[in-house]
Design a protein around this motif. Structure first.
Motif, PDB file in Angstrom:
ATOM      1  N   SER A  75     -78.361-106.375  -5.921  1.00 12.90           N
ATOM      2  CA  SER A  75     -77.775-105.051  -5.693  1.00 12.90           C
ATOM      3  C   SER A  75     -77.549-104.798  -4.203  1.00 12.90           C
ATOM      4  O   SER A  75     -76.609-104.089  -3.831  1.00 12.90           O
ATOM      5  N   VAL A  76     -78.382-105.391  -3.350  1.00 13.89           N
ATOM      6  CA  VAL A  76     -78.177-105.255  -1.898  1.00 13.89           C
ATOM      7  C   VAL A  76     -76.857-105.928  -1.508  1.00 13.89           C
ATOM      8  O   VAL A  76     -76.099-105.404  -0.685  1.00 13.89           O
ATOM      9  N   PHE A  77     -76.580-107.064  -2.125  1.00 13.43           N
ATOM     10  CA  PHE A  77     -75.314-107.764  -1.845  1.00 13.43           C
ATOM     11  C   PHE A  77     -74.113-106.942  -2.302  1.00 13.43           C
ATOM     12  O   PHE A  77     -73.149-106.777  -1.554  1.00 13.43           O
ATOM     13  N   TRP A  78     -74.153-106.419  -3.525  1.00 16.45           N
ATOM     14  CA  TRP A  78     -73.003-105.690  -4.050  1.00 16.45           C
ATOM     15  C   TRP A  78     -72.760-104.373  -3.326  1.00 16.45           C
ATOM     16  O   TRP A  78     -71.615-103.984  -3.087  1.00 16.45           O
ATOM     17  N   ILE A  79     -73.818-103.693  -2.949  1.00 18.64           N
ATOM     18  CA  ILE A  79     -73.638-102.471  -2.173  1.00 18.64           C
ATOM     19  C   ILE A  79     -73.130-102.818  -0.776  1.00 18.64           C
ATOM     20  O   ILE A  79     -72.346-102.068  -0.193  1.00 18.64           O
ATOM     21  N   GLY A  80     -73.532-103.975  -0.245  1.00 19.16           N
ATOM     22  CA  GLY A  80     -72.997-104.437   1.034  1.00 19.16           C
ATOM     23  C   GLY A  80     -71.496-104.677   0.959  1.00 19.16           C
ATOM     24  O   GLY A  80     -70.762-104.369   1.909  1.00 19.16           O
ATOM     25  N   VAL A  81     -71.035-105.211  -0.159  1.00 19.36           N
ATOM     26  CA  VAL A  81     -69.586-105.415  -0.352  1.00 19.36           C
ATOM     27  C   VAL A  81     -68.857-104.072  -0.370  1.00 19.36           C
ATOM     28  O   VAL A  81     -67.782-103.928   0.224  1.00 19.36           O
ATOM     29  N   VAL A  82     -69.461-103.081  -1.021  1.00 16.52           N
ATOM     30  CA  VAL A  82     -68.854-101.740  -1.059  1.00 16.52           C
ATOM     31  C   VAL A  82     -68.804-101.136   0.342  1.00 16.52           C
ATOM     32  O   VAL A  82     -67.795-100.540   0.741  1.00 16.52           O
ATOM     33  N   VAL A  83     -69.882-101.306   1.115  1.00 16.66           N
ATOM     34  CA  VAL A  83     -69.913-100.748   2.478  1.00 16.66           C
ATOM     35  C   VAL A  83     -68.875-101.434   3.361  1.00 16.66           C
ATOM     36  O   VAL A  83     -68.193-100.772   4.153  1.00 16.66           O
ATOM     37  N   VAL A  84     -68.713-102.736   3.227  1.00 18.81           N
ATOM     38  CA  VAL A  84     -67.682-103.436   4.004  1.00 18.81           C
ATOM     39  C   VAL A  84     -66.299-102.932   3.602  1.00 18.81           C
ATOM     40  O   VAL A  84     -65.421-102.746   4.462  1.00 18.81           O
ATOM     41  N   GLY A  85     -66.097-102.677   2.313  1.00 23.13           N
ATOM     42  CA  GLY A  85     -64.826-102.106   1.861  1.00 23.13           C
ATOM     43  C   GLY A  85     -64.572-100.725   2.455  1.00 23.13           C
ATOM     44  O   GLY A  85     -63.445-100.405   2.853  1.00 23.13           O
ATOM     45  N   LEU A  86     -65.614 -99.911   2.533  1.00 23.33           N
ATOM     46  CA  LEU A  86     -65.468 -98.595   3.162  1.00 23.33           C
ATOM     47  C   LEU A  86     -65.164 -98.718   4.654  1.00 23.33           C
ATOM     48  O   LEU A  86     -64.384 -97.931   5.200  1.00 23.33           O
ATOM     49  N   CYS A  87     -65.776 -99.699   5.305  1.00 21.83           N
ATOM     50  CA  CYS A  87     -65.503 -99.915   6.734  1.00 21.83           C
ATOM     51  C   CYS A  87     -64.055-100.335   6.958  1.00 21.83           C
ATOM     52  O   CYS A  87     -63.394 -99.860   7.884  1.00 21.83           O
ATOM     53  N   VAL A  88     -63.567-101.213   6.106  1.00 20.43           N
ATOM     54  CA  VAL A  88     -62.165-101.633   6.219  1.00 20.43           C
ATOM     55  C   VAL A  88     -61.239-100.461   5.904  1.00 20.43           C
ATOM     56  O   VAL A  88     -60.205-100.276   6.558  1.00 20.43           O
ATOM     57  N   GLY A  89     -61.617 -99.652   4.921  1.00 20.68           N
ATOM     58  CA  GLY A  89     -60.821 -98.470   4.591  1.00 20.68           C
ATOM     59  C   GLY A  89     -60.775 -97.465   5.725  1.00 20.68           C
ATOM     60  O   GLY A  89     -59.778 -96.775   5.923  1.00 20.68           O
ATOM     61  N   SER A  90     -61.868 -97.383   6.488  1.00 22.87           N
ATOM     62  CA  SER A  90     -61.873 -96.436   7.604  1.00 22.87           C
ATOM     63  C   SER A  90     -60.959 -96.885   8.734  1.00 22.87           C
ATOM     64  O   SER A  90     -60.545 -96.070   9.552  1.00 22.87           O
ATOM     65  N   LEU A  91     -60.643 -98.174   8.787  1.00 21.57           N
ATOM     66  CA  LEU A  91     -59.699 -98.644   9.809  1.00 21.57           C
ATOM     67  C   LEU A  91     -58.312 -98.060   9.602  1.00 21.57           C
ATOM     68  O   LEU A  91     -57.580 -97.815  10.558  1.00 21.57           O
ATOM     69  N   PHE A  92     -57.948 -97.825   8.343  1.00 23.49           N
ATOM     70  CA  PHE A  92     -56.616 -97.324   8.037  1.00 23.49           C
ATOM     71  C   PHE A  92     -56.581 -95.809   7.842  1.00 23.49           C
ATOM     72  O   PHE A  92     -55.515 -95.224   7.757  1.00 23.49           O
ATOM     73  N   THR A  93     -57.740 -95.191   7.767  1.00 25.26           N
ATOM     74  CA  THR A  93     -57.800 -93.748   7.515  1.00 25.26           C
ATOM     75  C   THR A  93     -57.492 -92.936   8.763  1.00 25.26           C
ATOM     76  O   THR A  93     -56.743 -91.962   8.709  1.00 25.26           O
TER      77      THR A  93
END
Length: 71
Positions: free
Chosen positions: A5-23
């Motif tokens: 679960s630490v890995f999968w939540i890490g993937v979600v956080v990286v996705g949010l970080c990438v999303g913040s680049l375009f926001t």
């Protein structure tokens, strides 16, 4: 739930970080907003992950003192 679960939540956080680049493109200072958002997300993730893993596999196993000695 385990260490995966630490890995999968890490993937979600990286996705949010990438999303913040375009926001943050039309704000007054987009670099500052992106940096603060990514730094906040990563710090919260690291704090959560370390706390979760420390409770999942403790270094010192707690011992109960209230148990009676069996004969």
């Amino acid at each position: 739930m385990g260490g995966a679960s630490v890995f999968w939540i890490g993937v979600v956080v990286v996705g949010l970080c990438v999303g913040s680049l375009f926001t943050f493109k039309s704000k007054t200072d987009p670099t500052l907003w992106r940096t603060c958002t990514i730094l906040t997300l990563m710090c919260c993730y690291l704090m959560w992950g370390l706390t979760y893993l420390a409770q999942l596999h403790p270094i010192i196993v707690p011992k109960r003192d209230d148990l009676r000695v069996e004969f």
